[in-house]
Write a protein that holds these residues in place. Structure first.
Motif, PDB file in Angstrom:
ATOM      1  N   GLU A   1       0.805  -1.211   0.000  1.00 16.15           N
ATOM      2  CA  GLU A   1       0.000   0.000   0.000  1.00 16.15           C
ATOM      3  C   GLU A   1       0.845   1.271   0.000  1.00 16.15           C
ATOM      4  O   GLU A   1       0.453   2.279  -0.584  1.00 16.15           O
ATOM      5  CB  GLU A   1      -0.935   0.002   1.213  1.00 16.15           C
ATOM      6  CG  GLU A   1      -2.020  -1.069   1.162  1.00 16.15           C
ATOM      7  CD  GLU A   1      -2.960  -0.977   2.344  1.00 16.15           C
ATOM      8  OE1 GLU A   1      -2.797  -0.042   3.158  1.00 16.15           O
ATOM      9  OE2 GLU A   1      -3.863  -1.831   2.458  1.00 16.15           O
ATOM     10  N   ASP A   2       2.004   1.239   0.680  1.00 11.19           N
ATOM     11  CA  ASP A   2       2.860   2.425   0.699  1.00 11.19           C
ATOM     12  C   ASP A   2       3.319   2.780  -0.708  1.00 11.19           C
ATOM     13  O   ASP A   2       3.363   3.960  -1.084  1.00 11.19           O
ATOM     14  CB  ASP A   2       4.077   2.192   1.600  1.00 11.19           C
ATOM     15  CG  ASP A   2       3.694   2.050   3.067  1.00 11.19           C
ATOM     16  OD1 ASP A   2       2.664   2.627   3.455  1.00 11.19           O
ATOM     17  OD2 ASP A   2       4.415   1.367   3.807  1.00 11.19           O
ATOM     18  N   VAL A   3       3.652   1.767  -1.494  1.00 13.34           N
ATOM     19  CA  VAL A   3       4.078   2.009  -2.876  1.00 13.34           C
ATOM     20  C   VAL A   3       2.909   2.532  -3.696  1.00 13.34           C
ATOM     21  O   VAL A   3       3.067   3.454  -4.504  1.00 13.34           O
ATOM     22  CB  VAL A   3       4.663   0.728  -3.502  1.00 13.34           C
ATOM     23  CG1 VAL A   3       5.014   0.969  -4.972  1.00 13.34           C
ATOM     24  CG2 VAL A   3       5.896   0.256  -2.738  1.00 13.34           C
ATOM     25  N   ALA A   4       1.726   1.968  -3.504  1.00 11.03           N
ATOM     26  CA  ALA A   4       0.542   2.459  -4.223  1.00 11.03           C
ATOM     27  C   ALA A   4       0.263   3.922  -3.868  1.00 11.03           C
ATOM     28  O   ALA A   4      -0.074   4.734  -4.741  1.00 11.03           O
ATOM     29  CB  ALA A   4      -0.665   1.591  -3.905  1.00 11.03           C
ATOM     30  N   ASP A   5       0.419   4.279  -2.576  1.00 12.98           N
ATOM     31  CA  ASP A   5       0.242   5.675  -2.174  1.00 12.98           C
ATOM     32  C   ASP A   5       1.257   6.571  -2.880  1.00 12.98           C
ATOM     33  O   ASP A   5       0.929   7.687  -3.315  1.00 12.98           O
ATOM     34  CB  ASP A   5       0.407   5.811  -0.659  1.00 12.98           C
ATOM     35  CG  ASP A   5      -0.763   5.227   0.121  1.00 12.98           C
ATOM     36  OD1 ASP A   5      -1.820   5.003  -0.495  1.00 12.98           O
ATOM     37  OD2 ASP A   5      -0.604   4.997   1.334  1.00 12.98           O
ATOM     38  N   LEU A   6       2.488   6.097  -2.977  1.00 18.62           N
ATOM     39  CA  LEU A   6       3.529   6.874  -3.660  1.00 18.62           C
ATOM     40  C   LEU A   6       3.187   7.047  -5.133  1.00 18.62           C
ATOM     41  O   LEU A   6       3.306   8.149  -5.691  1.00 18.62           O
ATOM     42  CB  LEU A   6       4.880   6.186  -3.502  1.00 18.62           C
ATOM     43  CG  LEU A   6       6.033   6.780  -4.314  1.00 18.62           C
ATOM     44  CD1 LEU A   6       6.280   8.234  -3.931  1.00 18.62           C
ATOM     45  CD2 LEU A   6       7.305   5.957  -4.135  1.00 18.62           C
ATOM     46  N   GLN A   7       2.752   5.987  -5.791  1.00 16.81           N
ATOM     47  CA  GLN A   7       2.409   6.074  -7.210  1.00 16.81           C
ATOM     48  C   GLN A   7       1.275   7.070  -7.437  1.00 16.81           C
ATOM     49  O   GLN A   7       1.317   7.861  -8.390  1.00 16.81           O
ATOM     50  CB  GLN A   7       2.027   4.689  -7.730  1.00 16.81           C
ATOM     51  CG  GLN A   7       3.202   3.721  -7.808  1.00 16.81           C
ATOM     52  CD  GLN A   7       2.762   2.298  -8.101  1.00 16.81           C
ATOM     53  OE1 GLN A   7       1.653   1.888  -7.769  1.00 16.81           O
ATOM     54  NE2 GLN A   7       3.645   1.523  -8.728  1.00 16.81           N
ATOM     55  N   GLU A   8       0.278   7.046  -6.564  1.00 15.53           N
ATOM     56  CA  GLU A   8      -0.831   7.989  -6.707  1.00 15.53           C
ATOM     57  C   GLU A   8      -0.362   9.422  -6.489  1.00 15.53           C
ATOM     58  O   GLU A   8      -0.784  10.336  -7.218  1.00 15.53           O
ATOM     59  CB  GLU A   8      -1.931   7.633  -5.699  1.00 15.53           C
ATOM     60  CG  GLU A   8      -2.671   6.351  -6.032  1.00 15.53           C
ATOM     61  CD  GLU A   8      -3.716   6.005  -4.995  1.00 15.53           C
ATOM     62  OE1 GLU A   8      -3.738   6.679  -3.931  1.00 15.53           O
ATOM     63  OE2 GLU A   8      -4.513   5.069  -5.236  1.00 15.53           O
ATOM     64  N   ALA A   9       0.513   9.636  -5.501  1.00 16.36           N
ATOM     65  CA  ALA A   9       1.013  10.986  -5.240  1.00 16.36           C
ATOM     66  C   ALA A   9       1.884  11.477  -6.394  1.00 16.36           C
ATOM     67  O   ALA A   9       1.802  12.646  -6.789  1.00 16.36           O
ATOM     68  CB  ALA A   9       1.807  11.003  -3.932  1.00 16.36           C
TER      69      ALA A   9
END
Length: 264
Positions: free
Chosen positions: A51-59
């Protein structure tokens, strides 16, 4: 946004003040603190998942650095977007997303592009930061890392003469476009989805796109960036290439005349 950033800064300061671990621990994968808007303020790098990587990709996508799928996999496309983000800020050109980069990403400064008063859709290439900016409807739509001319001297396989590996600077238009891969029989060089802006130089996909100037003079982008750009570019689109942002004069407008006085 201001409230969220203040919470992040206070949380980081509190963690730094109370931690007795060595400085290296600040870069560990262990979450430092949960904050509003982000699940955790963590250091991320290639190979990480979740999820942390997904949050980074979205940001990164919201900021204009990422246009691939949000899948929670820190692969090559995510790494390239992080490099573009670091180039944008003039930081070390690494694909490692450090914990404090979350704060930097939420406080991005203006890109510092010249004002193009008469253009709405165009390209800017900043050779200093090694970035390509796609502007659509007058707004930056995407920021893509590039590798331009390396500035070295080489012997041309075609002519046998020495040449300088420099990218031409100035104002251009995209002249023509080539689909897919194409290889030059004389040189053996292969380029992908080439957009010519002079008779000898263009923007194209390539298998190696380092973080520094390394090409013979063309503007290299990653192959997935070339795929994405294809539907956003067109022959005739303006392209501006520079090392220092040029100053563009204000548009000149005729002084309006007063309305005529009616005759009686």
């Amino acid at each position: 946004m201001i409230r969220r950033v203040m919470v992040i800064v206070m949380a980081v300061m509190t963690t730094a003040a109370t931690s007795v671990a060595p400085a290296v621990a600040a870069e560990a994968r262990t979450p430092l603190v949960g904050v509003n808007g982000f699940s955790a303020l963590v250091r991320l790098e290639s190979g990480d998942t979740g999820e942390d990587v997904a949050d980074l990709q979205e940001a990164l996508a919201e900021a204009g650095f990422y246009h691939s799928v949000v899948d929670g996999e820190f692969g090559r496309t995510t790494a390239s977007a992080v490099v573009a983000f670091h180039k944008y800020l003039g930081l070390e050109r690494t694909s490692v997303f450090n914990a404090l980069d979350w704060i930097r990403l939420s406080l991005l400064p203006d890109p510092g592009l010249p004002a193009r008063w008469s253009e709405t859709d165009y390209l800017e290439v900043d050779l200093t930061r090694q970035l390509l900016f796609l502007v659509e409807d007058g707004k930056v739509a995407q920021i893509i890392p590039v590798s331009s001319g390396g500035g070295y001297t080489y012997i041309s396989p075609r002519t046998g003469n020495s040449s300088e590996a420099n990218t031409p600077q100035g104002d251009f238009q995209l002249k023509w476009h080539q689909l897919g891969w194409e290889c030059d029989d004389a040189t053996g060089w292969c380029v992908y989805k080439y957009w010519a802006f002079t008779d000898y130089y263009g923007i194209h996909g390539y298998r190696q796109v380092p973080t520094y100037p390394a090409s013979h003079g063309c503007i290299r982008v990653e192959t997935w960036d070339a795929d994405w750009l294809e539907s956003h570019l067109s022959v005739g689109m303006p392209l501006h290439v520079w090392t220092t942002p040029p100053v563009t004069p204000l548009p000149t407008r005729p002084i309006p005349l007063p309305p005529p006085v009616p005759l009686h």
